[in-house]
Design a protein around this motif. Sequence first.
Motif, mmCIF file in Angstrom:
data_model
loop_
_atom_site.group_PDB
_atom_site.id
_atom_site.type_symbol
_atom_site.label_atom_id
_atom_site.label_comp_id
_atom_site.label_asym_id
_atom_site.label_seq_id
_atom_site.Cartn_x
_atom_site.Cartn_y
_atom_site.Cartn_z
ATOM 1 N N LYS A 177 -13.356 -16.234 -37.578
ATOM 2 C CA LYS A 177 -14.579 -15.445 -37.380
ATOM 3 C C LYS A 177 -14.605 -14.813 -35.992
ATOM 4 C CE LYS A 177 -17.501 -18.063 -40.592
ATOM 5 N NZ LYS A 177 -18.691 -18.970 -40.714
ATOM 6 N N ASN A 198 -11.467 -21.530 -39.908
ATOM 7 C CA ASN A 198 -12.515 -20.576 -40.283
ATOM 8 C C ASN A 198 -13.320 -20.141 -39.053
ATOM 9 O OD1 ASN A 198 -11.884 -20.597 -43.019
ATOM 10 N ND2 ASN A 198 -13.247 -22.314 -43.468
ATOM 11 N N ASP A 228 -9.050 -26.824 -41.835
ATOM 12 C CA ASP A 228 -9.517 -25.602 -42.512
ATOM 13 C C ASP A 228 -10.824 -25.106 -41.904
ATOM 14 O OD1 ASP A 228 -7.340 -25.703 -44.188
ATOM 15 O OD2 ASP A 228 -8.406 -26.746 -45.802
ATOM 16 N N TYR A 229 -11.700 -26.035 -41.591
ATOM 17 C CA TYR A 229 -12.993 -25.662 -41.015
ATOM 18 C C TYR A 229 -12.803 -25.040 -39.623
ATOM 19 C CZ TYR A 229 -18.004 -26.028 -40.077
ATOM 20 O OH TYR A 229 -19.320 -25.741 -39.805
#
Length: 388
Positions: free
Chosen positions: A135, A131, A127-128
Amino acid sequence: MIWHIYKKELIDCLRDRKTIIFSVLIPILLNVGIIFFADKMMARDQTDSMSVAVTKNSDASVIDWLKNDDNIKVIESKNPLSAVEQGKALAALKIPGDFSSEMRNMKSPEVTVYIDSSSMNSGATADYIQNILNKHREAIVNKRLGQLNVTSQTIAPFNVVEKGVSKEDDGSLTMIAMFAPMIIIMGVLGGILPSANDIFAGEKERKTMEALLMSPVKRTQLLVGKWLTISTFGIISGLLSTLAFVLSVRYLTTVLNNALQLKGHFTTFIFSFLVSLTLLALLGAMVLCILSLLASSVKEAQSYTSQIMMVAILPYFLLMGKSVHELQPSGFLIPIYNVFALMKQLLYGVYDMQSLAYTIGSLSVCTVVLFTIGYTMFTKSRWVLGKG
């Protein structure tokens, strides 16, 4: 006469060091350990030491995106999937070698993230990483739109924002509401368990019940005295577990301490808590009295009560994912379940007198019914004296 029997049984139980250790000390130590562990888990930075495996020929631009983040550790490997399977990395990335050139040609290259589905840390790492990639993707999209003189609002006519209806919570209140009912209620049940097994099944096994029944005391008085003795240990253990819980949260934790703030309705909170705790101890004590009467020895009684403990903890799992606003009034008519639900309401600052009335009424009715059953059994020699 009931008072004399109650005092005598209480003193006999207090003389037994095992009762004190297993009813009071061990539950308190376990509760403090659970709270300390939960606080450390919440205080730990979940983004620390996230490792991702990539191949050596992966596109340099994506690798640079990941390396620029201090929480990501990039590991070059010939076989990234094997690195995840062997525990050397939490996630793996498959990046096309011509990733940058395809993007320049307005194509959509695919980046694949591989995780170990059985690992929560692996899922959090994925998930990190997503992200981070999202971006940069948004930055590239905005750059292309700018080159075409198109604003981002053109392709995003509206935004969706998610907000909670309750007060801001960093998860500490949720953790408190998750652990507190279990710790307190298991403290009550753990307090009544050793004494209940010994007061009935133990006396039958030691053949001291016959001499007790020959004394000029009514069986009702004997039953009530023993029942109140067992209930007292449950109440004391529950209160000590609560005190240990509050003190450990206040002085041994950093994150959970912020959630344990009782503002207003303090009298209502204490009254509701003490009443539900006392009724739960009385109900649980009578259930264990009946099981102890059914058993002929302490060992047999322990085998019966171990199953009851599993049933008693079942409502905890049923309520784990429920909000206090999802609780239905009819649920407060179910014994044991209503105590878990009521304590969850109190911790969230919800003071519903109907829920309290339903809880008190259902526990009282159930206790009266069980006391009738226990009294009927106590008048029968086959249950009081055991086999032979």
